[in-house]
Design a protein around this motif. Sequence first.
Motif, PDB file in Angstrom:
ATOM      1  N   CYS A  31       0.842  -1.201   0.000  1.00 46.79           N
ATOM      2  CA  CYS A  31       0.000   0.000   0.000  1.00 46.79           C
ATOM      3  C   CYS A  31       0.872   1.244   0.000  1.00 46.79           C
ATOM      4  O   CYS A  31       1.033   1.903   1.036  1.00 46.79           O
ATOM      5  CB  CYS A  31      -0.927  -0.003   1.215  1.00 46.79           C
ATOM      6  N   LEU A  32       1.477   1.551  -1.152  1.00 49.51           N
ATOM      7  CA  LEU A  32       2.247   2.788  -1.259  1.00 49.51           C
ATOM      8  C   LEU A  32       1.312   3.934  -1.651  1.00 49.51           C
ATOM      9  O   LEU A  32       0.137   3.727  -1.949  1.00 49.51           O
ATOM     10  CB  LEU A  32       3.372   2.623  -2.276  1.00 49.51           C
ATOM     11  N   ASP A  33       1.860   5.146  -1.653  1.00 50.97           N
ATOM     12  CA  ASP A  33       1.030   6.331  -1.878  1.00 50.97           C
ATOM     13  C   ASP A  33       0.297   6.271  -3.217  1.00 50.97           C
ATOM     14  O   ASP A  33       0.776   5.660  -4.188  1.00 50.97           O
ATOM     15  CB  ASP A  33       1.890   7.595  -1.833  1.00 50.97           C
ATOM     16  N   LEU A  34      -0.842   6.933  -3.278  1.00 53.97           N
ATOM     17  CA  LEU A  34      -1.685   6.902  -4.472  1.00 53.97           C
ATOM     18  C   LEU A  34      -1.267   7.904  -5.535  1.00 53.97           C
ATOM     19  O   LEU A  34      -1.884   7.965  -6.595  1.00 53.97           O
ATOM     20  CB  LEU A  34      -3.146   7.148  -4.078  1.00 53.97           C
ATOM     21  N   ASP A  35      -0.214   8.714  -5.267  1.00 58.63           N
ATOM     22  CA  ASP A  35       0.270   9.630  -6.299  1.00 58.63           C
ATOM     23  C   ASP A  35       1.117   8.849  -7.310  1.00 58.63           C
ATOM     24  O   ASP A  35       1.399   7.663  -7.128  1.00 58.63           O
ATOM     25  CB  ASP A  35       1.054  10.792  -5.680  1.00 58.63           C
ATOM     26  N   ASN A  36       1.523   9.519  -8.388  1.00 60.17           N
ATOM     27  CA  ASN A  36       2.249   8.819  -9.457  1.00 60.17           C
ATOM     28  C   ASN A  36       3.544   8.161  -8.987  1.00 60.17           C
ATOM     29  O   ASN A  36       3.802   6.995  -9.312  1.00 60.17           O
ATOM     30  CB  ASN A  36       2.527   9.774 -10.626  1.00 60.17           C
ATOM     31  N   PRO A  37       4.410   8.877  -8.221  1.00 58.35           N
ATOM     32  CA  PRO A  37       5.642   8.204  -7.766  1.00 58.35           C
ATOM     33  C   PRO A  37       5.352   6.963  -6.928  1.00 58.35           C
ATOM     34  O   PRO A  37       6.024   5.941  -7.070  1.00 58.35           O
ATOM     35  CB  PRO A  37       6.345   9.296  -6.939  1.00 58.35           C
ATOM     36  N   GLY A  38       4.356   7.040  -6.043  1.00 59.27           N
ATOM     37  CA  GLY A  38       4.024   5.899  -5.205  1.00 59.27           C
ATOM     38  C   GLY A  38       3.520   4.721  -6.014  1.00 59.27           C
ATOM     39  O   GLY A  38       3.900   3.566  -5.773  1.00 59.27           O
ATOM     40  N   GLN A  39       2.653   4.988  -6.985  1.00 57.08           N
ATOM     41  CA  GLN A  39       2.105   3.905  -7.804  1.00 57.08           C
ATOM     42  C   GLN A  39       3.146   3.323  -8.749  1.00 57.08           C
ATOM     43  O   GLN A  39       3.170   2.112  -9.004  1.00 57.08           O
ATOM     44  CB  GLN A  39       0.895   4.417  -8.595  1.00 57.08           C
ATOM     45  N   ALA A  62       8.497  16.936  -8.711  1.00 59.50           N
ATOM     46  CA  ALA A  62       7.535  16.529  -7.679  1.00 59.50           C
ATOM     47  C   ALA A  62       7.931  15.189  -7.073  1.00 59.50           C
ATOM     48  O   ALA A  62       7.797  14.970  -5.866  1.00 59.50           O
ATOM     49  CB  ALA A  62       6.128  16.440  -8.267  1.00 59.50           C
ATOM     50  N   MET A  63       8.423  14.280  -7.908  1.00 57.93           N
ATOM     51  CA  MET A  63       8.820  12.969  -7.421  1.00 57.93           C
ATOM     52  C   MET A  63      10.004  13.091  -6.461  1.00 57.93           C
ATOM     53  O   MET A  63      10.034  12.469  -5.402  1.00 57.93           O
ATOM     54  CB  MET A  63       9.214  12.057  -8.590  1.00 57.93           C
ATOM     55  N   ILE A  64      10.995  13.946  -6.824  1.00 54.13           N
ATOM     56  CA  ILE A  64      12.162  14.137  -5.968  1.00 54.13           C
ATOM     57  C   ILE A  64      11.735  14.726  -4.628  1.00 54.13           C
ATOM     58  O   ILE A  64      12.161  14.283  -3.561  1.00 54.13           O
ATOM     59  CB  ILE A  64      13.187  15.053  -6.663  1.00 54.13           C
ATOM     60  N   GLU A  65      10.849  15.737  -4.681  1.00 54.05           N
ATOM     61  CA  GLU A  65      10.343  16.353  -3.452  1.00 54.05           C
ATOM     62  C   GLU A  65       9.579  15.331  -2.609  1.00 54.05           C
ATOM     63  O   GLU A  65       9.713  15.268  -1.397  1.00 54.05           O
ATOM     64  CB  GLU A  65       9.448  17.541  -3.794  1.00 54.05           C
ATOM     65  N   HIS A  66       8.789  14.488  -3.292  1.00 48.61           N
ATOM     66  CA  HIS A  66       8.017  13.439  -2.607  1.00 48.61           C
ATOM     67  C   HIS A  66       8.944  12.480  -1.875  1.00 48.61           C
ATOM     68  O   HIS A  66       8.722  12.147  -0.704  1.00 48.61           O
ATOM     69  CB  HIS A  66       7.186  12.687  -3.643  1.00 48.61           C
ATOM     70  N   LEU A  67      10.011  12.033  -2.546  1.00 48.65           N
ATOM     71  CA  LEU A  67      10.938  11.095  -1.939  1.00 48.65           C
ATOM     72  C   LEU A  67      11.660  11.718  -0.748  1.00 48.65           C
ATOM     73  O   LEU A  67      11.898  11.064   0.262  1.00 48.65           O
ATOM     74  CB  LEU A  67      11.961  10.615  -2.978  1.00 48.65           C
ATOM     75  N   GLU A  68      12.005  13.017  -0.863  1.00 47.73           N
ATOM     76  CA  GLU A  68      12.654  13.708   0.243  1.00 47.73           C
ATOM     77  C   GLU A  68      11.731  13.784   1.457  1.00 47.73           C
ATOM     78  O   GLU A  68      12.149  13.576   2.586  1.00 47.73           O
ATOM     79  CB  GLU A  68      13.058  15.126  -0.185  1.00 47.73           C
ATOM     80  N   ASN A  69      10.446  14.068   1.205  1.00 50.20           N
ATOM     81  CA  ASN A  69       9.483  14.188   2.304  1.00 50.20           C
ATOM     82  C   ASN A  69       9.214  12.862   2.989  1.00 50.20           C
ATOM     83  O   ASN A  69       8.792  12.824   4.139  1.00 50.20           O
ATOM     84  CB  ASN A  69       8.157  14.775   1.799  1.00 50.20           C
ATOM     85  N   LYS A  70       9.424  11.759   2.241  1.00 44.03           N
ATOM     86  CA  LYS A  70       9.134  10.438   2.798  1.00 44.03           C
ATOM     87  C   LYS A  70      10.323   9.828   3.528  1.00 44.03           C
ATOM     88  O   LYS A  70      10.246   8.755   4.058  1.00 44.03           O
ATOM     89  CB  LYS A  70       8.701   9.483   1.679  1.00 44.03           C
TER      90      LYS A  70
END
Length: 613
Positions: free
Chosen positions: A307-315, A604-612
Amino acid sequence: MENNILQISKEILSQINIVEIISHYIQLTKKGRNYTALCPFHDDKNLGNFYVSEEKQIFRCFSCKASGNAINFVQKKENISYYEALLKVCEIANIHDDRIQKRTKTNIDPLLEDAYKCLNSEVDFYFMSLTKSNEGKSALEYLANRGLNEDVIKYFKIGYAQSNGTLLIDYLKNKNFSLKTIVNTGIARIEDNPIKDINNGRIVFPIFNKIGQPVGFSARVFKNKSDAKYVNTRETIAFNKSSLLYNYHNALQEAKRVGYIYVLEGFMDVIACYRVGIKSAVALMGTSLTKQHLQLLRYTGAEIRLCLDLDNPGQNAMAEIIQVLDNEGLNYRLVSNLTSYEGKDSDEILKNNKEEGLTAFLNNLISKGEWLINYYSKNINLSSLEGRKELVNKMVPFLVKVNDSLELEDYCVRISKLSQFSLENIKTIIRKYKASKADDDKKTYQERYRKNKFEKTTLTKLELAEKQLMQYILENNDALKIYDKKLGFMSNEIYRNIVSLIEDYIYENSINKYNVNDIISYLSLKDGDNDKKQIIIDELAELSLNKKYVLPPYSEEIINELISTINIEREKARTVQAFKEGSKGKSQSEQALQAQNYINKKRAMIEHLENKK
């Protein structure tokens, strides 16, 4: 492993019968001169995969490649150290040896032992700062507003790092911890003057290893939003993120009890699960799924619920992990990627939809086929002919592997409705693909390999980086260690086979040094397809004797640089492929807009990974 322990283990192994030791854990069936069973280390459905040789006193799974002697089996089954497994074998076989009993189970590096003690004190200080200090009241209020009550804070040992960063340092020094030990825990830098807690002013989430020992922290900002959202412990003698799953120490026994374990992205997602009564949940903490993670998940024996995030990077990450889980033969299901709940992850869904919403979301589990149909239909333009054809072509490789006729019919009907192609046409494409694949499989492994190898006269940047990394691995076992920690996968199939072979050799022979001649001799003595063995031997010789690509002397920096190049080139290839697939039938202006969108998504993906993290 010390020589005396190695000698003791050899003596113990000579006194026991591997059949009796393994029978303590699983049921063995006599088959000729050997014994067989369903392999306990992967989701095994074939009784012919796992063998125990009483004559040679070894076991081997020909599917997941687990192998070794009786001590290795117990070590892997119990997920414990070699020495602890040796003690367990003696216990099962009722063997008493004074040399073993005099040793302690906590025989670890003194520097690491000091770091562990210091980390425990840091967790205590952070917890007291949150719950007892005046300064911690604002952090407590913030957590309460996020729905984290006293029970949650105690369960996850959440703390607060006071803004005066020297307070913790003084506290630890007063407990007789040296500055070297404090720095070794990752909370301070030796170059700072004065040395202070780098987590100061933040809410602190301790990270524990598989046995519940704190090894690092993730510290979250909650006041000054201009600061980095998280400060994470750097790699230390105690902390290596690629071998850790957040909350694993809590989730392990619960997963064994309930029979499932949720794999999520961030620790706030795990905490959200706990708040709705799900204790068998772990998080990747912003890293890819590694070989060490797979070992931890396999040990639970539970169904994995991804169950990873529902945004594009997660999926997109889920799509990659699904392939890994398939290759490893692990049992899994997927939380549905079609949802009406507001939020991109478990934490947000709980906040916006309350407990009932998150519980319903997490319990909406679907198969791989359903997930893929949803995934592709959301990422492919189905308003165009090319897009509808692409959906069918993407699904066909999965459909040919579906053995249940009713399940296959259901998938085909869904795809027919989405693509607007007739059910009969889709079934015809499946039959043709299956026939084509059967013809291809008739070609020998060697024919396919030779064709791929000699069609190319030059190497891409990715191919060259992998080749050079493979050469370093053959020359230096330290390069293999770095590869396992930081990469763990080669695009080149032969290189993957060679790395697996070296690791089997190391594991089965309990050694840490090797050379090419050792590997070639080892491979020559193994059972298996002679064509495949000869290809690997050829490649080993070619890598060892290659003079075209002269390597600089080995260094850790060079290995890290090669791994960085491999990761960058893979990401470039994925981006280019995605752009090509999305550009079909579009005008130049549309393609330019699409290119900008890809750049934005990448950011957005890079920012997402940093936040996670």
